[in-house]
Write a protein that holds these residues in place. Structure first.
Motif, PDB file in Angstrom:
ATOM      1  N   ALA A   1      19.517  37.075  73.107  1.00 30.86           N
ATOM      2  CA  ALA A   1      19.030  35.696  73.168  1.00 30.86           C
ATOM      3  C   ALA A   1      17.972  35.441  72.099  1.00 30.86           C
ATOM      4  CB  ALA A   1      18.470  35.395  74.549  1.00 30.86           C
ATOM      5  N   THR A   2      17.151  36.447  71.824  1.00 36.02           N
ATOM      6  CA  THR A   2      16.112  36.291  70.799  1.00 36.02           C
ATOM      7  C   THR A   2      16.711  36.173  69.408  1.00 36.02           C
ATOM      8  OG1 THR A   2      14.572  37.567  72.170  1.00 36.02           O
ATOM      9  CG2 THR A   2      14.014  37.315  69.839  1.00 36.02           C
ATOM     10  N   LEU A   3      17.736  36.964  69.135  1.00 34.68           N
ATOM     11  CA  LEU A   3      18.421  36.847  67.844  1.00 34.68           C
ATOM     12  C   LEU A   3      18.987  35.440  67.670  1.00 34.68           C
ATOM     13  CD1 LEU A   3      20.346  40.252  67.602  1.00 34.68           C
ATOM     14  CD2 LEU A   3      18.148  39.638  66.563  1.00 34.68           C
ATOM     15  N   ALA A   4      19.558  34.898  68.756  1.00 35.41           N
ATOM     16  CA  ALA A   4      20.116  33.541  68.695  1.00 35.41           C
ATOM     17  C   ALA A   4      19.008  32.503  68.499  1.00 35.41           C
ATOM     18  CB  ALA A   4      20.894  33.248  69.971  1.00 35.41           C
ATOM     19  N   LEU A   5      17.881  32.695  69.193  1.00 37.83           N
ATOM     20  CA  LEU A   5      16.759  31.776  69.062  1.00 37.83           C
ATOM     21  C   LEU A   5      16.218  31.769  67.632  1.00 37.83           C
ATOM     22  CD1 LEU A   5      14.404  29.963  70.045  1.00 37.83           C
ATOM     23  CD2 LEU A   5      13.247  32.064  70.816  1.00 37.83           C
ATOM     24  N   MET A   6      15.999  32.955  67.079  1.00 34.52           N
ATOM     25  CA  MET A   6      15.397  33.039  65.751  1.00 34.52           C
ATOM     26  C   MET A   6      16.358  32.536  64.663  1.00 34.52           C
ATOM     27  SD  MET A   6      12.404  33.895  66.519  1.00 34.52           S
ATOM     28  CE  MET A   6      11.767  33.965  64.841  1.00 34.52           C
ATOM     29  N   LYS A   7      17.655  32.620  64.914  1.00 33.99           N
ATOM     30  CA  LYS A   7      18.622  32.059  63.977  1.00 33.99           C
ATOM     31  C   LYS A   7      18.573  30.535  64.015  1.00 33.99           C
ATOM     32  CE  LYS A   7      23.527  32.106  62.727  1.00 33.99           C
ATOM     33  NZ  LYS A   7      24.881  32.657  63.053  1.00 33.99           N
ATOM     34  N   ALA A   8      18.455  30.004  65.256  1.00 32.29           N
ATOM     35  CA  ALA A   8      18.409  28.538  65.409  1.00 32.29           C
ATOM     36  C   ALA A   8      17.048  27.969  65.039  1.00 32.29           C
ATOM     37  CB  ALA A   8      18.762  28.166  66.852  1.00 32.29           C
ATOM     38  N   LYS A   9      15.985  28.723  65.331  1.00 28.13           N
ATOM     39  CA  LYS A   9      14.614  28.255  65.113  1.00 28.13           C
ATOM     40  C   LYS A   9      13.801  29.333  64.384  1.00 28.13           C
ATOM     41  CE  LYS A   9      14.536  24.313  67.566  1.00 28.13           C
ATOM     42  NZ  LYS A   9      14.038  23.015  67.050  1.00 28.13           N
ATOM     43  N   PRO A  10      14.064  29.552  63.109  1.00 27.76           N
ATOM     44  CA  PRO A  10      13.382  30.639  62.388  1.00 27.76           C
ATOM     45  C   PRO A  10      11.882  30.434  62.234  1.00 27.76           C
ATOM     46  CG  PRO A  10      14.667  29.269  60.880  1.00 27.76           C
ATOM     47  CD  PRO A  10      15.044  28.843  62.262  1.00 27.76           C
ATOM     48  N   ASP A  11      11.385  29.215  62.491  1.00 27.53           N
ATOM     49  CA  ASP A  11       9.944  28.963  62.379  1.00 27.53           C
ATOM     50  C   ASP A  11       9.201  29.228  63.691  1.00 27.53           C
ATOM     51  OD1 ASP A  11      11.143  26.877  63.714  1.00 27.53           O
ATOM     52  OD2 ASP A  11       9.970  25.299  62.728  1.00 27.53           O
ATOM     53  N   THR A  12       9.895  29.784  64.708  1.00 26.20           N
ATOM     54  CA  THR A  12       9.261  30.093  65.992  1.00 26.20           C
ATOM     55  C   THR A  12       8.163  31.130  65.802  1.00 26.20           C
ATOM     56  OG1 THR A  12      11.298  29.628  67.216  1.00 26.20           O
ATOM     57  CG2 THR A  12       9.663  30.995  68.317  1.00 26.20           C
ATOM     58  N   THR A  13       6.972  30.849  66.374  1.00 26.37           N
ATOM     59  CA  THR A  13       5.857  31.799  66.237  1.00 26.37           C
ATOM     60  C   THR A  13       5.399  32.377  67.571  1.00 26.37           C
ATOM     61  OG1 THR A  13       4.176  30.054  66.403  1.00 26.37           O
ATOM     62  CG2 THR A  13       5.023  30.576  64.193  1.00 26.37           C
ATOM     63  N   ALA A  14       5.955  31.886  68.677  1.00 21.87           N
ATOM     64  CA  ALA A  14       5.594  32.429  69.992  1.00 21.87           C
ATOM     65  C   ALA A  14       6.786  32.296  70.924  1.00 21.87           C
ATOM     66  CB  ALA A  14       4.384  31.705  70.576  1.00 21.87           C
ATOM     67  N   ILE A  15       7.023  33.336  71.730  1.00 21.29           N
ATOM     68  CA  ILE A  15       8.151  33.339  72.661  1.00 21.29           C
ATOM     69  C   ILE A  15       7.658  33.708  74.054  1.00 21.29           C
ATOM     70  CG2 ILE A  15      10.354  34.405  73.279  1.00 21.29           C
ATOM     71  CD1 ILE A  15      10.830  34.918  70.316  1.00 21.29           C
ATOM     72  N   PHE A  16       8.008  32.883  75.024  1.00 18.65           N
ATOM     73  CA  PHE A  16       7.766  33.196  76.431  1.00 18.65           C
ATOM     74  C   PHE A  16       9.023  33.843  76.997  1.00 18.65           C
ATOM     75  CE2 PHE A  16       4.345  30.298  75.773  1.00 18.65           C
ATOM     76  CZ  PHE A  16       3.392  30.602  76.732  1.00 18.65           C
ATOM     77  N   ALA A  17       8.906  35.098  77.407  1.00 15.61           N
ATOM     78  CA  ALA A  17      10.027  35.798  78.038  1.00 15.61           C
ATOM     79  C   ALA A  17       9.962  35.585  79.551  1.00 15.61           C
ATOM     80  CB  ALA A  17       9.964  37.296  77.721  1.00 15.61           C
ATOM     81  N   GLY A  18      11.135  35.471  80.186  1.00 12.60           N
ATOM     82  CA  GLY A  18      11.179  35.171  81.620  1.00 12.60           C
ATOM     83  C   GLY A  18      10.607  36.253  82.497  1.00 12.60           C
TER      84      GLY A  18
END
Length: 343
Positions: A236-253
């Motif tokens: 899921a993180t690989l998919a997120l970073m591909k869609a939103k490469p400017d993401t600087t913080a991730i909340f994991a469930g």
């Protein structure tokens, strides 16, 4: 040659229903609701086959078993979620001291079958603990409304439920404030399960509300659901970073998902927290000892398990329970996996 006796399985096959449903109808049980059409099919099949339940076996089943069932609503999580063993150990200890055995079962839903029927209708247990209930579980709702001894670990919001849940709103709010104070505005989220689980939905909703209060929107395309395992968190993180490469913080469930998040970021050549900060939930025993130590929202699995088990014992003993919905607090723990946004 001795003629083969007719069994409830034969009745079930002829009626086109499950074996537990046959027991439910022929025992006149009110544990779950069935349509009159289904009941009539079972009665007709029993009459055609000449089936008669074994009265001695029925009497044995109707007695107290001194056994409580613990149902894990998603069986796959047993393989990957370190929160469950902590919870199970706490529940088992309380039940053992009270003179009850604990039967661990996983949840398997099939079309036109009640997943609780085998436990409840066959009287294998005296009460039922359910971990991570789903808000749209109609069979569970029926048990609650018929006052079967059910205690939820989590909450569906049903007005008649008995439950012990962790209120994560305060911890989530503190975590969101921490991330925003560090300058992060491009934020993503990897919930620990597909939508529909009460804890997943509430954590995502609370995160959105906390960010929205500060003028930050958590966009739908920045949310990629995991599927309980660290591996799913990685994907899921690989998919997120591909869609939103400017993401600087991730909340994991949860902290298990967070392991996958950190692994995925590392595989992309990104550092934690230098490039991306990561927040988890649960504060599992390993969380403070990975590299970097995980910032997380703490949930006391031992206390939650003990409280749920104690509520179940009181229900089985017929004792009055004034507070049927017990909320436990959560606490935010800042560690090394979060840091200032890189300008």
């Amino acid at each position: 040659m001795k003629e083969k006796s007719v069994t409830s399985l034969d009745v079930a096959k002829l009626a086109g229903v499950s074996r537990p449903t046959v027991s439910l109808v022929l025992n006149n049980s009110k544990a779950v609701s069935l349509s009159e059409e289904t009941k009539q099919k079972v009665r007709n099949a029993a009459r055609v086959l000449g089936y008669k339940p074994n009265s001695a076996a029925l009497m044995l089943r109707r007695g107290a078993t001194n056994t409580v069932g613990l149902v894990i609503t998603e069986g796959r999580s047993l393989q990957v979620d370190a929160f469950i063993p902590l919870l199970h150990y706490a529940i088992a200890g309380v039940m053992r001291e009270a003179g009850y055995s604990l039967l661990l079962e996983t949840f398997e839903r099939k079309e036109n079958q009640n997943p609780y029927a085998d436990l409840v209708v066959s009287h294998r247990i005296d009460g039922l603990l359910v971990l991570s209930p789903s808000t749209d579980d109609e069979d569970l709702k029926a048990l609650i409304e018929q006052d079967y001894p059910v205690v939820l670990i989590g909450s569906t919001g049903h007005p008649r439920e008995h439950c012990v849940f962790t209120s994560t709103r305060e911890g989530t709010g503190a975590a969101a404030s921490h991330i925003m104070d560090l300058g992060h505005r491009n934020i993503g989220c990897i919930p620990f399960s597909p939508p529909g689980f009460a804890a997943t939905d509430s954590r995502l909703r609370e995160l959105r509300e906390a960010l929205s209060a500060a003028g930050i929107a958590l966009q739908d395309d920045a949310v990629f659901h995991g599927d309980f395992s660290a591996e799913s968190g990685h994907a899921a993180t690989l998919a997120l970073m591909k869609a939103k490469p400017d993401t600087t913080a991730i909340f994991a469930g949860n902290d298990t998902i967070a392991l996958g998040v950190i692994g995925a970021l590392t595989s992309l050549g990104l550092s934690v927290p230098g490039d991306v900060s990561v927040v988890g939930y649960d504060d599992l025993p390993f969380s403070g000892y990975i590299a970097p130590p995980l910032t997380t929202v703490g949930i006391d699995a031992d206390k939650q398990g003990r409280m749920a088990a104690e509520m179940m014992v009181r229900r089985l003993r017929g004792e009055a329970i004034e507070e049927t919905r017990l909320a436990m607090p959560s606490n935010f723990i800042a560690r090394g996996s979060t840091g200032p946004v890189r300008r």
